[in-house]
Motif scaffolding. Structure first.
Motif, PDB file in Angstrom:
ATOM      1  N   TRP A   1      -8.399   8.646  -3.744  1.00  0.00           N
ATOM      2  CA  TRP A   1      -7.634   9.616  -4.529  1.00  0.00           C
ATOM      3  C   TRP A   1      -8.436  10.907  -4.624  1.00  0.00           C
ATOM      4  O   TRP A   1      -9.645  10.884  -4.833  1.00  0.00           O
ATOM      5  CB  TRP A   1      -7.334   9.099  -5.928  1.00  0.00           C
TER       6      TRP A   1
ATOM      7  N   LYS B   1       1.238   5.467  -0.262  1.00  0.00           N
ATOM      8  CA  LYS B   1       0.593   6.759  -0.082  1.00  0.00           C
ATOM      9  C   LYS B   1       1.365   7.794  -0.899  1.00  0.00           C
ATOM     10  O   LYS B   1       2.574   7.941  -0.740  1.00  0.00           O
ATOM     11  CB  LYS B   1       0.579   7.159   1.392  1.00  0.00           C
TER      12      LYS B   1
ATOM     13  N   ARG C   1       0.848  -1.189   0.000  1.00  0.00           N
ATOM     14  CA  ARG C   1       0.000   0.000   0.000  1.00  0.00           C
ATOM     15  C   ARG C   1       0.887   1.244   0.000  1.00  0.00           C
ATOM     16  O   ARG C   1       1.682   1.450   0.905  1.00  0.00           O
ATOM     17  CB  ARG C   1      -0.924   0.006   1.208  1.00  0.00           C
TER      18      ARG C   1
ATOM     19  N   GLU D   1      -3.483  13.519  -4.075  1.00  0.00           N
ATOM     20  CA  GLU D   1      -3.018  12.599  -3.047  1.00  0.00           C
ATOM     21  C   GLU D   1      -3.984  11.437  -2.891  1.00  0.00           C
ATOM     22  O   GLU D   1      -5.174  11.539  -3.212  1.00  0.00           O
ATOM     23  CB  GLU D   1      -2.835  13.324  -1.723  1.00  0.00           C
TER      24      GLU D   1
ATOM     25  N   THR E   1       1.578  11.850  -2.331  1.00  0.00           N
ATOM     26  CA  THR E   1       1.161  13.252  -2.289  1.00  0.00           C
ATOM     27  C   THR E   1       1.966  14.007  -3.338  1.00  0.00           C
ATOM     28  O   THR E   1       3.196  13.920  -3.350  1.00  0.00           O
ATOM     29  CB  THR E   1       1.393  13.883  -0.905  1.00  0.00           C
TER      30      THR E   1
ATOM     31  N   GLU F   1      -4.175   6.813  -1.731  1.00  0.00           N
ATOM     32  CA  GLU F   1      -3.531   5.540  -1.419  1.00  0.00           C
ATOM     33  C   GLU F   1      -3.867   4.527  -2.505  1.00  0.00           C
ATOM     34  O   GLU F   1      -5.003   4.463  -2.982  1.00  0.00           O
ATOM     35  CB  GLU F   1      -3.986   5.022  -0.061  1.00  0.00           C
TER      36      GLU F   1
END
Length: 264
Positions: A39, A4, A2, A77, A6, A79
């Motif tokens: 998202w 993340k 997973r 941004e 940005t 995940e």
């Protein structure tokens, strides 16, 4: 895995903008290698006018800008769950026909150096030849930021012997097309092993292989994309897949700042 992500982009202008348009390709989609969990894209200082899928199937937004303010911010941004599929992203989709990806563009037009490189791919199976090409490009073009820019062609980067991921992808696509493979440019993100903070998104190339579909090759790192990669947009070159592009009318001078983080 997973990841993340940005991605912050900020434009500052020294005077009001008479008029401007920006095209955003900042929305990843789910597929064999990734599942988009969340998202969002926030925009300050511009108006969203229309949303559409472009000819390559990229989720695209068109923004308009005029007058105040002097600052435009775009923050993407979210995940994404990723998995290692050995770079295979699957069958061809989108409005653009497969044969279109066999055509050169100004950034991927082959010269003598690219033609020589493509001729040296040698014999063997499709994947063997493409991996050989990837390794040769990595050896021939050292990763040195600042030695090329968005106007640099693949031929120029190969002759210079230095460049960034954009240049590796352009050279790979040009050579693969000469060898008979449809090829495309992919923009996205890469979780690096040594840093979370980044100043640019990542790019790699894909070639269409019979029986497998699109297969990715990241010549900047010498590997096929794995679970550390998030794909966002595709095109025949950087200009057709770049995250943000646009035009301005007026005399305002622009300052650009980009800040990206990719982490587990």
């Amino acid at each position: 895995m997973r990841l993340k992500v940005t991605h912050r982009t900020e434009y500052n202008y020294d005077e009001p903008i008479r008029y401007g348009l920006q095209r955003l390709r900042l929305w990843p989609v789910s597929g064999p290698a990734q599942t988009v969990l969340t998202w969002s894209v926030r925009v300050e200082g511009a108006r969203e006018e229309v949303r559409f899928l472009d000819q390559f199937g990229n989720d695209t937004r068109l923004l308009s800008i005029d007058g105040e303010p002097h600052t435009i911010r775009v923050v993407a941004e979210g995940e994404v769950d990723t998995n290692d599929v050995a770079g295979v992203s699957g069958p061809h989709r989108g409005f653009a026909p497969l044969w279109l990806f066999q055509h050169e563009t100004p950034l991927t037009a082959p010269g003598a150096s690219i033609r020589q490189l493509a001729a040296g791919m040698g014999e063997g199976g499709d994947l063997e030849r493409l991996h050989r090409l990837m390794a040769e490009i990595q050896m021939r073009i050292a990763y040195v930021p600042g030695t090329t820019d968005t106007q640099t062609t693949g031929e120029q980067a190969l002759n210079k012997g230095t460049g960034v991921c954009q240049d590796h992808a352009h050279v790979f696509a040009a050579c693969a097309r000469l060898a008979g493979f449809p090829a495309r440019y992919v923009s996205g993100y890469l979780m690096m092993n040594d840093t979370v903070e980044q100043v640019a998104s990542h790019a790699w190339a894909e070639a269409f292989v019979d029986g497998l579909g699109w297969v990715g090759f990241d010549a900047a790192n010498g590997i096929s994309p794995d679970e550390r990669y998030v794909r966002v947009a595709v095109g025949r070159d950087y200009r057709e897949a770049m995250p943000i592009s646009g035009i301005l009318i007026g005399q305002a001078q622009e300052r650009l700042a980009v800040h990206i983080t990719v982490e587990q």
